[in-house]
Design a protein around this motif. Structure first.
Motif, mmCIF file in Angstrom:
data_model
loop_
_atom_site.group_PDB
_atom_site.id
_atom_site.type_symbol
_atom_site.label_atom_id
_atom_site.label_comp_id
_atom_site.label_asym_id
_atom_site.label_seq_id
_atom_site.Cartn_x
_atom_site.Cartn_y
_atom_site.Cartn_z
ATOM 1 N N HIS A 1 -6.442 8.068 -18.230
ATOM 2 C CA HIS A 1 -6.927 6.896 -18.967
ATOM 3 C C HIS A 1 -8.071 7.320 -19.883
ATOM 4 O O HIS A 1 -8.986 8.013 -19.464
ATOM 5 C CB HIS A 1 -7.407 5.833 -17.973
ATOM 6 N N VAL A 2 -8.024 6.910 -21.135
ATOM 7 C CA VAL A 2 -9.128 7.181 -22.063
ATOM 8 C C VAL A 2 -10.145 6.062 -21.907
ATOM 9 O O VAL A 2 -9.849 4.902 -22.207
ATOM 10 C CB VAL A 2 -8.621 7.265 -23.517
ATOM 11 N N PRO A 3 -11.345 6.378 -21.419
ATOM 12 C CA PRO A 3 -12.347 5.327 -21.204
ATOM 13 C C PRO A 3 -12.786 4.674 -22.512
ATOM 14 O O PRO A 3 -12.878 5.320 -23.549
ATOM 15 C CB PRO A 3 -13.528 6.054 -20.567
ATOM 16 N N VAL A 4 -13.058 3.404 -22.431
ATOM 17 C CA VAL A 4 -13.570 2.645 -23.574
ATOM 18 C C VAL A 4 -15.014 3.065 -23.811
ATOM 19 O O VAL A 4 -15.790 3.221 -22.880
ATOM 20 C CB VAL A 4 -13.517 1.121 -23.288
ATOM 21 N N ARG A 5 -15.354 3.263 -25.069
ATOM 22 C CA ARG A 5 -16.746 3.530 -25.456
ATOM 23 C C ARG A 5 -17.034 2.692 -26.697
ATOM 24 O O ARG A 5 -16.471 2.922 -27.760
ATOM 25 C CB ARG A 5 -16.970 5.002 -25.746
ATOM 26 N N HIS A 6 -17.923 1.710 -26.520
ATOM 27 C CA HIS A 6 -18.271 0.822 -27.621
ATOM 28 C C HIS A 6 -19.174 1.531 -28.632
ATOM 29 O O HIS A 6 -19.871 2.486 -28.303
ATOM 30 C CB HIS A 6 -18.990 -0.423 -27.102
ATOM 31 N N SER B 1 -20.254 2.426 -22.127
ATOM 32 C CA SER B 1 -19.024 3.162 -21.835
ATOM 33 C C SER B 1 -18.405 2.716 -20.517
ATOM 34 O O SER B 1 -19.114 2.497 -19.527
ATOM 35 C CB SER B 1 -19.318 4.660 -21.753
ATOM 36 N N GLU B 2 -17.099 2.626 -20.515
ATOM 37 C CA GLU B 2 -16.359 2.289 -19.301
ATOM 38 C C GLU B 2 -16.717 3.273 -18.201
ATOM 39 O O GLU B 2 -16.777 4.480 -18.417
ATOM 40 C CB GLU B 2 -14.857 2.358 -19.602
ATOM 41 N N GLY C 1 -19.621 3.278 -16.777
ATOM 42 C CA GLY C 1 -21.078 3.382 -16.759
ATOM 43 C C GLY C 1 -21.709 2.266 -15.951
ATOM 44 O O GLY C 1 -21.033 1.349 -15.474
ATOM 45 N N PRO C 2 -23.031 2.343 -15.787
ATOM 46 C CA PRO C 2 -23.748 1.347 -14.975
ATOM 47 C C PRO C 2 -23.555 -0.080 -15.491
ATOM 48 O O PRO C 2 -23.726 -0.340 -16.674
ATOM 49 C CB PRO C 2 -25.215 1.772 -15.103
ATOM 50 N N ARG C 3 -23.159 -0.932 -14.596
ATOM 51 C CA ARG C 3 -22.981 -2.372 -14.864
ATOM 52 C C ARG C 3 -21.933 -2.639 -15.950
ATOM 53 O O ARG C 3 -21.999 -3.627 -16.674
ATOM 54 C CB ARG C 3 -24.335 -3.026 -15.230
ATOM 55 N N TRP C 4 -20.940 -1.767 -16.065
ATOM 56 C CA TRP C 4 -19.856 -1.934 -17.049
ATOM 57 C C TRP C 4 -19.188 -3.285 -16.849
ATOM 58 O O TRP C 4 -18.889 -3.690 -15.719
ATOM 59 C CB TRP C 4 -18.839 -0.816 -16.896
ATOM 60 N N ASP C 5 -18.942 -3.992 -17.940
ATOM 61 C CA ASP C 5 -18.253 -5.279 -17.907
ATOM 62 C C ASP C 5 -17.002 -5.164 -18.777
ATOM 63 O O ASP C 5 -17.092 -5.189 -19.998
ATOM 64 C CB ASP C 5 -19.166 -6.382 -18.439
ATOM 65 N N PRO C 6 -15.827 -5.026 -18.147
ATOM 66 C CA PRO C 6 -14.605 -4.841 -18.932
ATOM 67 C C PRO C 6 -14.247 -6.036 -19.809
ATOM 68 O O PRO C 6 -13.512 -5.894 -20.783
ATOM 69 C CB PRO C 6 -13.534 -4.605 -17.867
#
Length: 141
Positions: free
Chosen positions: A10-15, A65-66, A68-73
């Motif tokens: 899976h390619v993690p999401v990075r805003h 980034s997916e 990471g701390p407190r990530w909210d998908p």
């Protein structure tokens, strides 16, 4: 991190990072670290050179980034990089909230951010009251 960790392949999401104008807005609403008991200034004076140096970082309340701390998908990229999801902290605390995220849930960070903004507004109001240059002088005749 548990379920916050992306699965293999899976390619993690990075805003995208916050904009420069968002950084300016954040620093315009805070003087010290967002942790209530920390009085570290966001900028400090170098004792040798007298120059003002950055003494802080802008931290994400919900990770950029997916995984990471407190990530909210469910958070959009726009919301993730917005003023509301960011808090200026001293360098030490910016590291600490991400190194030990279970001690710093998003709801706590948001409450601290609110106090940080209120403290800045109060300090600004006190400066205005105490500054003769900001008082309106009425002259008649």
């Amino acid at each position: 991190m548990g379920s916050d960790v992306p699965s293999a392949g899976h390619v993690p999401v990075r805003h995208a990072p916050p904009t420069d104008s968002t950084f300016k807005e954040l620093y315009a609403t805070a003087l010290t670290c967002g942790i209530p008991d920390c009085r570290e200034p966001l900028y400090r004076e170098n004792p040798v050179t007298g120059e003002r140096v950055l003494n802080s970082q802008v931290a994400h309340i919900h990770a950029r980034s997916e995984g990471g701390p407190r990530w909210d998908p469910a958070m959009s990229e726009e919301d993730n990089r917005s003023f509301d999801n960011l808090i200026p902290l001293c360098v030490r605390h910016a590291f600490e909230i991400d190194a030990t995220p279970d001690h710093y849930p998003a709801v706590l960070l948001r409450a601290w951010k609110t106090k940080q903004i209120e403290a800045h507004a109060q300090a600004d109001a006190e400066r205005c009251r105490g500054s003769p240059g900001r008082r309106r002088v009425h002259r008649y005749g």
